[in-house]
Scaffold this motif. Structure first.
Motif, PDB file in Angstrom:
ATOM      1  N   THR A 130      -7.273  -3.182   5.646  1.00  0.00           N
ATOM      2  CA  THR A 130      -8.033  -2.490   4.604  1.00  0.00           C
ATOM      3  C   THR A 130      -9.410  -3.125   4.377  1.00  0.00           C
ATOM      4  O   THR A 130     -10.304  -2.473   3.839  1.00  0.00           O
ATOM      5  CB  THR A 130      -7.273  -2.478   3.266  1.00  0.00           C
ATOM      6  OG1 THR A 130      -7.040  -3.822   2.823  1.00  0.00           O
ATOM      7  CG2 THR A 130      -5.953  -1.738   3.389  1.00  0.00           C
ATOM      8  N   ASP A 132     -11.356   5.292   1.619  1.00  0.00           N
ATOM      9  CA  ASP A 132     -11.050   5.075   0.211  1.00  0.00           C
ATOM     10  C   ASP A 132     -12.069   5.825  -0.636  1.00  0.00           C
ATOM     11  O   ASP A 132     -13.034   6.385  -0.121  1.00  0.00           O
ATOM     12  CB  ASP A 132     -10.994   3.580  -0.159  1.00  0.00           C
ATOM     13  CG  ASP A 132     -12.227   2.820   0.272  1.00  0.00           C
ATOM     14  OD1 ASP A 132     -13.180   3.456   0.757  1.00  0.00           O
ATOM     15  OD2 ASP A 132     -12.249   1.590   0.129  1.00  0.00           O
ATOM     16  N   SER A 192      -6.640   7.580   0.208  1.00  0.00           N
ATOM     17  CA  SER A 192      -6.661   6.130   0.359  1.00  0.00           C
ATOM     18  C   SER A 192      -5.713   5.791   1.491  1.00  0.00           C
ATOM     19  O   SER A 192      -4.498   5.826   1.317  1.00  0.00           O
ATOM     20  CB  SER A 192      -6.237   5.430  -0.935  1.00  0.00           C
ATOM     21  OG  SER A 192      -6.218   4.020  -0.765  1.00  0.00           O
ATOM     22  N   ARG A 219     -10.595   3.361   8.050  1.00  0.00           N
ATOM     23  CA  ARG A 219     -10.220   3.201   6.647  1.00  0.00           C
ATOM     24  C   ARG A 219     -10.907   4.268   5.804  1.00  0.00           C
ATOM     25  O   ARG A 219     -12.077   4.589   6.032  1.00  0.00           O
ATOM     26  CB  ARG A 219     -10.650   1.799   6.175  1.00  0.00           C
ATOM     27  CG  ARG A 219     -10.665   1.578   4.661  1.00  0.00           C
ATOM     28  CD  ARG A 219      -9.306   1.361   4.127  1.00  0.00           C
ATOM     29  NE  ARG A 219      -9.345   0.822   2.763  1.00  0.00           N
ATOM     30  CZ  ARG A 219      -8.511   1.163   1.797  1.00  0.00           C
ATOM     31  NH1 ARG A 219      -7.563   2.063   2.032  1.00  0.00           N
ATOM     32  NH2 ARG A 219      -8.587   0.609   0.601  1.00  0.00           N
ATOM     33  N   VAL A 229      -5.320   3.706   5.656  1.00  0.00           N
ATOM     34  CA  VAL A 229      -5.859   2.912   6.757  1.00  0.00           C
ATOM     35  C   VAL A 229      -5.057   3.257   8.007  1.00  0.00           C
ATOM     36  O   VAL A 229      -3.833   3.380   7.969  1.00  0.00           O
ATOM     37  CB  VAL A 229      -5.824   1.390   6.452  1.00  0.00           C
ATOM     38  CG1 VAL A 229      -4.407   0.894   6.204  1.00  0.00           C
ATOM     39  CG2 VAL A 229      -6.493   0.594   7.566  1.00  0.00           C
TER      40      VAL A 229
END
Length: 207
Positions: A42, A150, A135, A148, A137
């Motif tokens: 992450t 987010d 969210s 990733r 990964v």
């Protein structure tokens, strides 16, 4: 409960929500495999140009948010080598724990013809926290490429690292995680295996 039973249980629980994202669950990856642990992966969002990383964003007020964000995810995945047109398999981080403390590890999935990462996928609870709140990964099968996603204050943020085992930021975080009592035992052991494999690979390439 044995490790094998835990993996089988998680397969049955995860298949349906992953399918909602357009992903077919192929198998749970054994935690003994020397892959970068998801918790460390992450930190791809903290990597910069010195790590061989790059990122892209989509504004949350984009009039075609779902289409634009999904399209960006696919472009980055293909360009960066997460998977290919010929082989759409890759790894995604999933939570193996039903308790309050998450235990993240990798599941191998295959991209289906119809998919939606940022809306239906995020709403499933596996790839995010609700519609348009992604969210997640992801990792290539060889463990070298991280993608990733987010949520920022006003955008969806995508980050990619192509050669994770050469990224100084990940190595620094990994060295800390490998020795920190604040990190759970499974992740700490996985980090040590990943670092050990990385050192061995570097020694072999130097010969």
């Amino acid at each position: 409960m044995t490790h094998a039973k835990v993996l089988m249980l998680n397969e049955s629980i995860l298949s349906t929500p992953l399918a909602e994202a357009g992903l077919r669950l192929l198998r749970m990856v054994d935690t003994s495999e020397p892959l970068i642990p998801p918790t460390l992966a992450t930190f791809a969002s903290s990597c910069g140009t010195e790590d061989g990383a790059w990122g892209e964003t989509v504004d949350l007020d984009h009039p075609r948010l779902r289409e634009e964000a999904n399209s960006l995810w696919r472009r980055m995945a293909l360009h960066g080598g997460l998977f290919s047109e010929e082989d759409s398999r890759f790894l995604i981080a999933v939570n193996l724990s039903a308790g309050e403390s998450p235990r993240w590890w990798w599941a191998q999935v295959q991209l289906l013809d119809e998919w939606d990462m940022v809306d239906a996928g995020a709403a499933s609870g596996v790839l995010g926290h609700g519609p348009f709140r992604p969210s997640f990964v992801m990792l290539s099968l060889d463990g070298g490429v991280i993608l990733r996603c987010d949520l920022g204050q006003a955008s969806m943020d995508f980050s990619m690292v192509r050669e994770a085992h050469h990224a100084p930021t990940l190595l620094r975080h990994g060295e800390w995680m490998a020795g920190s009592p604040r990190v759970d035992d499974v992740t700490r052991a996985a980090t040590r295996r990943w670092l050990s494999r990385r050192h061995t690979s570097n020694q072999d390439s130097a010969r």
